[in-house]
Design a protein around this motif. Structure first.
Motif, PDB file in Angstrom:
ATOM      1  N   LEU A  17      21.073 -10.638  19.826  1.00  0.00           N
ATOM      2  CA  LEU A  17      21.023 -10.791  21.277  1.00  0.00           C
ATOM      3  C   LEU A  17      20.964  -9.431  21.965  1.00  0.00           C
ATOM      4  O   LEU A  17      20.174  -9.222  22.889  1.00  0.00           O
ATOM      5  CB  LEU A  17      22.232 -11.584  21.767  1.00  0.00           C
ATOM      6  CG  LEU A  17      22.327 -11.820  23.265  1.00  0.00           C
ATOM      7  CD1 LEU A  17      21.169 -12.690  23.734  1.00  0.00           C
ATOM      8  CD2 LEU A  17      23.657 -12.455  23.605  1.00  0.00           C
ATOM      9  N   ALA A  18      21.792  -8.486  21.514  1.00  0.00           N
ATOM     10  CA  ALA A  18      21.803  -7.148  22.102  1.00  0.00           C
ATOM     11  C   ALA A  18      20.457  -6.454  21.906  1.00  0.00           C
ATOM     12  O   ALA A  18      19.922  -5.844  22.839  1.00  0.00           O
ATOM     13  CB  ALA A  18      22.924  -6.312  21.494  1.00  0.00           C
ATOM     14  N   ALA A  19      19.882  -6.548  20.714  1.00  0.00           N
ATOM     15  CA  ALA A  19      18.579  -5.935  20.448  1.00  0.00           C
ATOM     16  C   ALA A  19      17.502  -6.564  21.327  1.00  0.00           C
ATOM     17  O   ALA A  19      16.637  -5.858  21.866  1.00  0.00           O
ATOM     18  CB  ALA A  19      18.224  -6.076  18.979  1.00  0.00           C
ATOM     19  N   GLY A  20      17.560  -7.866  21.507  1.00  0.00           N
ATOM     20  CA  GLY A  20      16.601  -8.546  22.373  1.00  0.00           C
ATOM     21  C   GLY A  20      16.721  -8.110  23.818  1.00  0.00           C
ATOM     22  O   GLY A  20      15.711  -7.896  24.501  1.00  0.00           O
ATOM     23  N   MET A  21      17.937  -7.946  24.304  1.00  0.00           N
ATOM     24  CA  MET A  21      18.134  -7.506  25.683  1.00  0.00           C
ATOM     25  C   MET A  21      17.663  -6.069  25.881  1.00  0.00           C
ATOM     26  O   MET A  21      17.092  -5.731  26.928  1.00  0.00           O
ATOM     27  CB  MET A  21      19.600  -7.663  26.072  1.00  0.00           C
ATOM     28  CG  MET A  21      20.049  -9.099  26.135  1.00  0.00           C
ATOM     29  SD  MET A  21      21.777  -9.239  26.534  1.00  0.00           S
ATOM     30  CE  MET A  21      21.649  -9.824  28.199  1.00  0.00           C
ATOM     31  N   ILE A  22      17.892  -5.215  24.886  1.00  0.00           N
ATOM     32  CA  ILE A  22      17.418  -3.833  24.972  1.00  0.00           C
ATOM     33  C   ILE A  22      15.897  -3.816  25.020  1.00  0.00           C
ATOM     34  O   ILE A  22      15.292  -3.101  25.831  1.00  0.00           O
ATOM     35  CB  ILE A  22      17.965  -3.004  23.802  1.00  0.00           C
ATOM     36  CG1 ILE A  22      19.463  -2.765  23.981  1.00  0.00           C
ATOM     37  CG2 ILE A  22      17.230  -1.665  23.685  1.00  0.00           C
ATOM     38  CD1 ILE A  22      20.143  -2.161  22.766  1.00  0.00           C
ATOM     39  N   CYS A  23      15.251  -4.586  24.168  1.00  0.00           N
ATOM     40  CA  CYS A  23      13.780  -4.659  24.159  1.00  0.00           C
ATOM     41  C   CYS A  23      13.254  -5.189  25.490  1.00  0.00           C
ATOM     42  O   CYS A  23      12.287  -4.651  26.035  1.00  0.00           O
ATOM     43  CB  CYS A  23      13.294  -5.529  23.019  1.00  0.00           C
ATOM     44  SG  CYS A  23      13.527  -4.788  21.401  1.00  0.00           S
ATOM     45  N   PHE A  24      13.885  -6.219  26.016  1.00  0.00           N
ATOM     46  CA  PHE A  24      13.470  -6.777  27.306  1.00  0.00           C
ATOM     47  C   PHE A  24      13.597  -5.743  28.409  1.00  0.00           C
ATOM     48  O   PHE A  24      12.705  -5.584  29.244  1.00  0.00           O
ATOM     49  CB  PHE A  24      14.294  -8.018  27.651  1.00  0.00           C
ATOM     50  CG  PHE A  24      13.991  -8.578  29.005  1.00  0.00           C
ATOM     51  CD1 PHE A  24      12.823  -9.288  29.214  1.00  0.00           C
ATOM     52  CD2 PHE A  24      14.864  -8.388  30.057  1.00  0.00           C
ATOM     53  CE1 PHE A  24      12.527  -9.799  30.473  1.00  0.00           C
ATOM     54  CE2 PHE A  24      14.576  -8.892  31.303  1.00  0.00           C
ATOM     55  CZ  PHE A  24      13.405  -9.602  31.522  1.00  0.00           C
ATOM     56  N   GLY A  25      14.701  -5.000  28.423  1.00  0.00           N
ATOM     57  CA  GLY A  25      14.903  -3.976  29.440  1.00  0.00           C
ATOM     58  C   GLY A  25      13.875  -2.867  29.348  1.00  0.00           C
ATOM     59  O   GLY A  25      13.354  -2.396  30.361  1.00  0.00           O
ATOM     60  N   CYS A  26      13.556  -2.442  28.130  1.00  0.00           N
ATOM     61  CA  CYS A  26      12.542  -1.400  27.947  1.00  0.00           C
ATOM     62  C   CYS A  26      11.174  -1.884  28.405  1.00  0.00           C
ATOM     63  O   CYS A  26      10.449  -1.157  29.092  1.00  0.00           O
ATOM     64  CB  CYS A  26      12.484  -0.965  26.489  1.00  0.00           C
ATOM     65  SG  CYS A  26      13.911  -0.016  25.961  1.00  0.00           S
ATOM     66  N   LEU A  27      10.801  -3.092  28.036  1.00  0.00           N
ATOM     67  CA  LEU A  27       9.497  -3.625  28.433  1.00  0.00           C
ATOM     68  C   LEU A  27       9.400  -3.795  29.942  1.00  0.00           C
ATOM     69  O   LEU A  27       8.365  -3.507  30.544  1.00  0.00           O
ATOM     70  CB  LEU A  27       9.235  -4.956  27.729  1.00  0.00           C
ATOM     71  CG  LEU A  27       8.999  -4.864  26.226  1.00  0.00           C
ATOM     72  CD1 LEU A  27       8.892  -6.258  25.624  1.00  0.00           C
ATOM     73  CD2 LEU A  27       7.760  -4.049  25.912  1.00  0.00           C
TER      74      LEU A  27
END
Length: 53
Positions: A17-27
């Motif tokens: 979940l944390a990795a997904g949120m980081i990726c979403f924020g970067c994108l």
């Protein structure tokens, strides 16, 4: 399932979940081109600190 296995599954789920949120924020940041604003502010602060601005 024992307590240890459940605890491990919870940790793995939280990491995913944390990795997904980081990726979403970067994108999102790249899509809205906010990185330019952040970079401009960082450059201005650096120039002011060393007396060029």
């Amino acid at each position: 399932m024992n307590k240890h296995a459940i605890k491990n599954l919870v940790w793995i789920a939280l990491l995913i979940l944390a990795a997904g949120m980081i990726c979403f924020g970067c994108l999102e940041t790249f899509a809205r081109e906010e990185w330019r604003l952040v970079l401009d502010k960082a450059i201005n602060i650096c120039f002011e600190c060393i007396g060029l601005g």
